[in-house]
Design a protein around this motif. Structure first.
Motif, PDB file in Angstrom:
ATOM      1  N   CYS A   1      -6.136  -2.101  -0.609  1.00 28.08           N
ATOM      2  CA  CYS A   1      -6.977  -1.548   0.458  1.00 28.08           C
ATOM      3  C   CYS A   1      -8.101  -2.515   0.826  1.00 28.08           C
ATOM      4  CB  CYS A   1      -7.547  -0.189   0.038  1.00 28.08           C
ATOM      5  SG  CYS A   1      -6.321   1.130   0.024  1.00 28.08           S
ATOM      6  N   VAL A   2      -8.681  -3.180  -0.175  1.00 30.30           N
ATOM      7  CA  VAL A   2      -9.709  -4.181   0.111  1.00 30.30           C
ATOM      8  C   VAL A   2      -9.120  -5.303   0.966  1.00 30.30           C
ATOM      9  CG1 VAL A   2     -11.181  -5.969  -0.917  1.00 30.30           C
ATOM     10  CG2 VAL A   2     -11.148  -3.664  -1.898  1.00 30.30           C
ATOM     11  N   SER A   3      -7.938  -5.773   0.593  1.00 30.66           N
ATOM     12  CA  SER A   3      -7.331  -6.867   1.362  1.00 30.66           C
ATOM     13  C   SER A   3      -7.007  -6.436   2.793  1.00 30.66           C
ATOM     14  CB  SER A   3      -6.086  -7.407   0.660  1.00 30.66           C
ATOM     15  OG  SER A   3      -5.016  -6.512   0.772  1.00 30.66           O
TER      16      SER A   3
ATOM     17  N   ARG B   1       0.834  -1.207   0.000  1.00 26.84           N
ATOM     18  CA  ARG B   1       0.000   0.000   0.000  1.00 26.84           C
ATOM     19  C   ARG B   1       0.867   1.255   0.000  1.00 26.84           C
ATOM     20  NH1 ARG B   1      -1.992   2.631   4.767  1.00 26.84           N
ATOM     21  NH2 ARG B   1      -3.430   4.256   4.131  1.00 26.84           N
TER      22      ARG B   1
ATOM     23  N   ARG C   1      -8.932  -4.401   4.398  1.00 23.63           N
ATOM     24  CA  ARG C   1     -10.253  -4.021   4.922  1.00 23.63           C
ATOM     25  C   ARG C   1     -10.392  -2.509   5.101  1.00 23.63           C
ATOM     26  NH1 ARG C   1     -12.757  -8.936   6.897  1.00 23.63           N
ATOM     27  NH2 ARG C   1     -11.200 -10.574   6.928  1.00 23.63           N
ATOM     28  N   ARG C   2      -9.734  -1.780   4.233  1.00 25.81           N
ATOM     29  CA  ARG C   2      -9.831  -0.319   4.223  1.00 25.81           C
ATOM     30  C   ARG C   2     -10.794   0.047   3.105  1.00 25.81           C
ATOM     31  NH1 ARG C   2      -5.118   1.920   7.039  1.00 25.81           N
ATOM     32  NH2 ARG C   2      -5.572   3.879   6.005  1.00 25.81           N
ATOM     33  N   TYR C   3     -12.050  -0.326   3.291  1.00 30.23           N
ATOM     34  CA  TYR C   3     -13.042  -0.228   2.231  1.00 30.23           C
ATOM     35  C   TYR C   3     -13.321   1.194   1.757  1.00 30.23           C
ATOM     36  CZ  TYR C   3     -13.613  -5.075   3.591  1.00 30.23           C
ATOM     37  OH  TYR C   3     -13.358  -6.392   3.891  1.00 30.23           O
ATOM     38  N   PRO C   4     -13.468   2.169   2.656  1.00 28.33           N
ATOM     39  CA  PRO C   4     -13.712   3.538   2.163  1.00 28.33           C
ATOM     40  C   PRO C   4     -12.582   4.045   1.263  1.00 28.33           C
ATOM     41  CG  PRO C   4     -14.237   3.402   4.500  1.00 28.33           C
ATOM     42  CD  PRO C   4     -13.569   2.110   4.118  1.00 28.33           C
ATOM     43  N   GLU C   5     -11.366   3.701   1.622  1.00 31.10           N
ATOM     44  CA  GLU C   5     -10.211   4.103   0.816  1.00 31.10           C
ATOM     45  C   GLU C   5     -10.238   3.402  -0.550  1.00 31.10           C
ATOM     46  OE1 GLU C   5      -5.444   4.081   1.566  1.00 31.10           O
ATOM     47  OE2 GLU C   5      -6.732   4.012   3.342  1.00 31.10           O
ATOM     48  N   ALA C   6     -10.589   2.130  -0.544  1.00 36.93           N
ATOM     49  CA  ALA C   6     -10.683   1.378  -1.805  1.00 36.93           C
ATOM     50  C   ALA C   6     -11.741   1.992  -2.705  1.00 36.93           C
ATOM     51  CB  ALA C   6     -10.990  -0.086  -1.526  1.00 36.93           C
ATOM     52  N   VAL C   7     -12.879   2.312  -2.141  1.00 37.44           N
ATOM     53  CA  VAL C   7     -13.968   2.919  -2.921  1.00 37.44           C
ATOM     54  C   VAL C   7     -13.531   4.258  -3.499  1.00 37.44           C
ATOM     55  CG1 VAL C   7     -16.279   3.960  -2.730  1.00 37.44           C
ATOM     56  CG2 VAL C   7     -15.822   1.694  -1.733  1.00 37.44           C
TER      57      VAL C   7
ATOM     58  N   ALA D   1      -6.265   0.067  -4.767  1.00 37.07           N
ATOM     59  CA  ALA D   1      -7.646  -0.226  -4.371  1.00 37.07           C
ATOM     60  C   ALA D   1      -7.769  -1.683  -3.929  1.00 37.07           C
ATOM     61  CB  ALA D   1      -8.600   0.076  -5.522  1.00 37.07           C
TER      62      ALA D   1
END
Length: 167
Positions: A146-148, A122, A150-156, A143
């Motif tokens: 970030c999903v891996s 990252r 679990r930083r979902y808002p950042e991935a989105v 992205a």
């Protein structure tokens, strides 16, 4: 020199198959030329012969005054062969000399993903984007990383930026 130039031209035309043939002949005709070996290593990389690329790039790296691009390409060859630790070591040497090299940072990010270190990956992808916000592949990898993590808002956020850039 003509074989090396013609082989290099074939590389620029994305004809790695022809480039390999020409550059192998150039290397045999004038052994000990780092620029020929580097070009041949790149041709092997482009033709997915990663073991041959590693062998030739190690020879090029042993030449006096070998440019950092040789080490960078060696890192890529090692990465493609699954030698994550070797790739990371080579890429970190590139970054010691050129801390913001986007290609080295990107490949280091890939090596860290393959090694299972998403947090370090990252950071690498973020540094690529700090230098080049339009690097779509780095943004895609960031992205996914970030999903891996679990930083979902950042991935989105990163995925939305990609969607806006490519409607």
């Amino acid at each position: 020199d003509a074989l090396w130039l013609l082989g290099s031209a074939r590389l620029m035309q994305d004809r790695a198959d022809l480039a390999v043939l020409l550059l192998e002949r150039a290397a045999a005709a004038g052994p000990g030329r780092g620029s020929v070996l580097e070009s041949l290593g790149l041709a092997y990389l482009m033709s997915s012969d990663f073991a041959a690329a590693e062998r030739v790039l190690r020879q090029a790296l042993a030449m006096p005054g070998a440019p950092l691009s040789v080490r960078m390409r060696l890192g890529a060859a090692l990465l493609h062969q699954g030698d994550h630790e070797g790739a990371i070591a080579e890429l970190e040497r590139v970054l010691a000399a050129q801390p913001d090299d986007p290609d080295a940072l990107f490949n280091l990010g890939l090596a860290n993903i393959d090694r299972g270190d998403a947090a370090r990956a990252r950071v690498c992808f973020e540094r690529v984007l700090a230098r080049n916000p339009g690097h779509d592949t780095a943004r895609e990898r960031l992205a996914a990383t970030c999903v891996s993590l679990r930083r979902y808002p950042e991935a989105v956020m990163h995925l939305e930026q990609l969607a806006r850039a490519h409607p």
